[in-house]
Design an enzyme around this catalytic site. Structure first.
Site, mmCIF file in Angstrom:
data_model
loop_
_atom_site.group_PDB
_atom_site.id
_atom_site.type_symbol
_atom_site.label_atom_id
_atom_site.label_comp_id
_atom_site.label_asym_id
_atom_site.label_seq_id
_atom_site.Cartn_x
_atom_site.Cartn_y
_atom_site.Cartn_z
ATOM 1 N N CYS A 141 -50.183 -13.943 29.770
ATOM 2 C CA CYS A 141 -49.434 -15.208 29.483
ATOM 3 C C CYS A 141 -50.169 -16.660 29.302
ATOM 4 O O CYS A 141 -50.158 -17.160 28.150
ATOM 5 C CB CYS A 141 -48.378 -15.296 30.073
ATOM 6 S SG CYS A 141 -47.233 -13.913 29.961
ATOM 7 N N PHE A 197 -38.956 -15.202 32.435
ATOM 8 C CA PHE A 197 -39.941 -15.872 33.379
ATOM 9 C C PHE A 197 -40.396 -14.969 34.296
ATOM 10 O O PHE A 197 -41.021 -15.225 35.367
ATOM 11 C CB PHE A 197 -39.116 -16.920 33.978
ATOM 12 C CG PHE A 197 -38.731 -18.031 32.767
ATOM 13 C CD1 PHE A 197 -39.824 -18.892 32.595
ATOM 14 C CD2 PHE A 197 -37.435 -17.965 32.289
ATOM 15 C CE1 PHE A 197 -39.196 -19.768 31.617
ATOM 16 C CE2 PHE A 197 -37.196 -18.864 31.265
ATOM 17 C CZ PHE A 197 -37.941 -19.952 31.145
ATOM 18 N N PHE A 215 -48.823 -22.414 43.303
ATOM 19 C CA PHE A 215 -49.905 -22.424 42.122
ATOM 20 C C PHE A 215 -50.700 -23.389 42.476
ATOM 21 O O PHE A 215 -51.199 -24.266 41.745
ATOM 22 C CB PHE A 215 -48.833 -22.561 40.751
ATOM 23 C CG PHE A 215 -48.479 -21.271 40.059
ATOM 24 C CD1 PHE A 215 -49.170 -20.654 39.305
ATOM 25 C CD2 PHE A 215 -47.350 -20.836 40.597
ATOM 26 C CE1 PHE A 215 -48.612 -19.533 38.823
ATOM 27 C CE2 PHE A 215 -46.616 -19.798 40.226
ATOM 28 C CZ PHE A 215 -47.393 -19.088 39.433
HETATM 29 N N1 LIG Z 1 -46.167 -9.725 30.601
HETATM 30 C C1 LIG Z 1 -45.391 -10.743 31.095
HETATM 31 O O1 LIG Z 1 -45.739 -10.927 32.462
HETATM 32 C C2 LIG Z 1 -44.553 -11.580 30.468
HETATM 33 C C3 LIG Z 1 -43.665 -12.588 31.145
HETATM 34 C C4 LIG Z 1 -42.786 -13.373 30.284
HETATM 35 C C5 LIG Z 1 -42.849 -13.081 29.056
HETATM 36 N N2 LIG Z 1 -43.938 -12.493 28.283
HETATM 37 C C6 LIG Z 1 -43.535 -12.419 27.160
HETATM 38 O O2 LIG Z 1 -42.924 -11.273 26.509
HETATM 39 C C7 LIG Z 1 -43.507 -10.539 25.360
HETATM 40 C C8 LIG Z 1 -43.673 -9.345 25.346
HETATM 41 O O3 LIG Z 1 -45.065 -9.181 26.720
HETATM 42 P P1 LIG Z 1 -45.583 -7.933 27.387
HETATM 43 O O4 LIG Z 1 -46.362 -8.058 28.127
HETATM 44 O O5 LIG Z 1 -44.276 -7.012 27.666
HETATM 45 O O6 LIG Z 1 -46.067 -7.161 25.848
HETATM 46 P P2 LIG Z 1 -46.822 -5.459 26.054
HETATM 47 O O7 LIG Z 1 -47.767 -5.931 24.775
HETATM 48 O O8 LIG Z 1 -46.982 -5.234 27.284
HETATM 49 O O9 LIG Z 1 -45.473 -4.852 25.126
HETATM 50 C C9 LIG Z 1 -45.166 -4.995 23.821
HETATM 51 C C10 LIG Z 1 -44.645 -3.713 23.464
HETATM 52 O O10 LIG Z 1 -43.911 -3.830 22.107
HETATM 53 C C11 LIG Z 1 -44.108 -2.591 21.360
HETATM 54 N N3 LIG Z 1 -44.106 -2.898 19.647
HETATM 55 C C12 LIG Z 1 -44.364 -3.771 19.054
HETATM 56 N N4 LIG Z 1 -44.021 -3.902 17.878
HETATM 57 C C13 LIG Z 1 -42.898 -2.848 17.893
HETATM 58 C C14 LIG Z 1 -41.841 -2.718 17.058
HETATM 59 N N5 LIG Z 1 -42.086 -2.961 15.599
HETATM 60 N N6 LIG Z 1 -41.184 -1.797 17.196
HETATM 61 C C15 LIG Z 1 -41.001 -1.179 18.673
HETATM 62 N N7 LIG Z 1 -41.909 -1.591 19.474
HETATM 63 C C16 LIG Z 1 -43.021 -2.456 19.078
HETATM 64 C C17 LIG Z 1 -45.582 -2.374 21.540
HETATM 65 O O11 LIG Z 1 -45.927 -0.897 21.371
HETATM 66 C C18 LIG Z 1 -45.764 -2.758 23.137
HETATM 67 O O12 LIG Z 1 -45.305 -1.193 24.033
HETATM 68 C C19 LIG Z 1 -44.843 -11.675 25.064
HETATM 69 O O13 LIG Z 1 -44.291 -12.642 24.154
HETATM 70 C C20 LIG Z 1 -45.023 -12.210 26.426
HETATM 71 O O14 LIG Z 1 -45.759 -13.626 26.135
HETATM 72 C C21 LIG Z 1 -44.636 -11.570 29.167
#
Ligand SMILES: NC(=O)c1ccc[n+]([C@@H]2O[C@H](COP(=O)([O-])OP(=O)(O)OC[C@H]3O[C@@H](n4cnc5c(N)ncnc54)[C@H](O)[C@@H]3O)[C@@H](O)[C@H]2O)c1
Length: 432
Positions: A263, A152, A252
């Site tokens: 997100c 979160f 919010f």
């Molecule tokens: N960004 C946010 O604020 C946030 C907050 C809560 C939840 N989330 C959720 O968390 C998840 C990740 O979000 P994010 O923003 O960190 O994504 P992101 O795109 O910043 O990072 C994902 C990473 O995963 C790597 N990756 C993909 N396939 C891979 C594999 N097979 N092996 C190793 N590395 C691999 C990519 O190269 C990338 O660096 C999503 O589902 C998102 O909805 C994001």
């Protein structure tokens, strides 16, 4: 404990760094070799306040390892966190789960002793069941438990959110996994948060329900702001009056541009899709998505009307282009459709964002980046205050802008309309 974070994006990197700071050994794996090379040089590939310092400290103490070697990282760890992206699939509302499933197929080849596999990525309800199906052989041999532990944290506040979460949700019916995870999270649960064990499907749904509810709050106040503009009411007063009711809450409830980021847009769309798959009409979220899409057009229309429909060659300055302050994330930022439109209309756009130049605007002929507010504002006909970075909260527009008759469109309601009037500045806010 020994942990492995798969994916070193906003979630995987921040969680990995924070877990290492709590004394765990953390392997951070990514298949993007450039990211791993940068991290090994101490270069943090994302803008997140406070992250670099904690990262460097734990890297020096050898509690943080950055690698592309998944096999080594998984073999050396007890708990595996899947933190890969789950973007929207092209031409659909559904979440693209290929990155999650690819990881599951990789894990199948590697694991040969008990590990907890945690899905931290935001995934539709029943995804854990599908991951478990891929790993059926390991599950039958009791070599794994597949758990949902949604994240979160908010970009820009990620460290604090991780260390002081409102809640930690663990979705599993495995007593063994729950016990281990409770002790992993114990140092942060003790502080303020609630540790909540539920079903795996329950945890998956909690995440989508939470994000969709927050998106609903934003869209709601944005529509109230539209009504305020027609009725000469200040939406800030409405937010304050509504938010003081503890049943509603004041967070919010700030009117502004369409919600964006990595997100809310994708998660609201995905919830509609999940509803469809399970024959449930998510009518509220459907209208939230529609309302948010209309807002992008509505605010472009507002810019046009501020400029009396004379766009050609108008000098427009954007202060901030990210979807919110303290992040460099441009995913679905509302500045993108707006700047693209104004570029096509031959406006001359200058922008400054404290997180740096953006690839999204690099090839637009009428758009240029400058690295400070003064240069950005100097020749402006219109200043659009798009993102509420602290840098933009106390600007002296009269000193910054050369022209006399410039206008300010404050999309975050940071400035007081009456003070701007006294300064003889033509000022436009949101819902006021
Ligand atoms: N960004 C946010 O604020 C946030 C907050 C809560 C939840 N989330 C959720 O968390 C998840 C990740 O979000 P994010 O923003 O960190 O994504 P992101 O795109 O910043 O990072 C994902 C990473 O995963 C790597 N990756 C993909 N396939 C891979 C594999 N097979 N092996 C190793 N590395 C691999 C990519 O190269 C990338 O660096 C999503 O589902 C998102 O909805 C994001």
């Amino acid at each position: 404990m020994k942990l492995c974070m798969i994916g070193t994006g906003y979630v995987g990197l921040v969680s990995g760094v924070c877990f290492s700071d709590l004394g765990n050994t953390v392997y951070c794996v990514d298949n993007n070799i450039n990211k791993i090379n940068s991290l090994n040089k101490g270069i943090v590939p994302i803008y997140e306040p406070g992250l670099e310092e904690i990262l460097k400290k734990n890297y020096k103490q050898k509690r943080l390892i950055f690698t592309t070697n998944l096999k080594k990282a998984v073999s050396n760890s007890d708990i595996i966190f899947i933190c890969v992206g789950t973007p929207t699939k092209k031409n659909s509302n559904s979440a693209d789960l290929k990155y999650v499933f690819n990881v599951a197929h990789e894990l199948k080849k590697i694991i040969n002793k008990y590990k907890i596999i945690i899905n931290k990525s935001t995934v539709p309800v029943t995804t854990g069941d599908k991951v478990e199906k891929i790993l059926k052989n390991l599950k039958n041999k009791k070599l794994i438990d597949v758990v949902s532990n949604p994240e979160f944290l908010r970009e820009g506040e990620a460290i604090r959110d991780f260390i002081y979460p409102d809640r930690v949700i663990i979705g599993t019916d495995s007593k063994k996994a729950n016990k281990i995870l409770k002790s992993l999270y114990m140092p942060i649960i003790k502080k303020t948060s609630r540790y909540f064990n539920t079903s795996r499907r329950g945890a998956e749904l909690i995440k989508y329900a939470s994000n969709s509810f927050l998106a609903t709050k934003i869209s709601f106040i944005n529509e109230i702001a539209n009504l305020c503009e027609q009725t000469d009411v200040d939406v800030k007063d409405v937010s304050l009056g509504m938010g003081s009711d503890q049943r509603i809450g004041d967070r919010f409830l700030r009117a502004g541009p369409a919600y964006g980021g990595s997100c809310f847009p994708k998660d609201t769309r995905a919830l509609i899709d999940i509803g469809q798959k399970f024959k449930t009409n998510m009518s509220i979220i459907k209208s939230v998505v529609n309302s948010n899409n209309s807002r992008k057009h509505l605010l472009i229309k507002k810019v046009k009307s501020i400029l009396n429909d004379k766009l050609k060659n108008k000098k427009i300055t954007f202060l901030g282009v990210t979807f919110k302050p303290n992040t460099d994330d441009m995913r679905e930022a509302s500045s993108i459709p707006m700047i693209n439109y104004l570029n096509k209309k031959n406006c001359k756009i200058t922008y400054y964002d404290p997180s740096g130049e953006k690839i999204d605007f690099k090839n637009l002929k009428n758009v240029r980046y400058v690295n400070n507010s003064s240069t950005a504002c100097l020749n402006a006909d219109l200043i659009i205050l798009h993102t509420e970075w602290n840098d933009f909260k106390l600007l002296n527009f009269r000193k910054l802008v050369k022209k006399k008759n410039f206008k300010v469109f404050d999309m975050r309601n940071l400035y007081s309309p009456s003070k701007m009037k006294k300064l003889n500045i033509k000022y436009f806010g949101i819902g006021r």
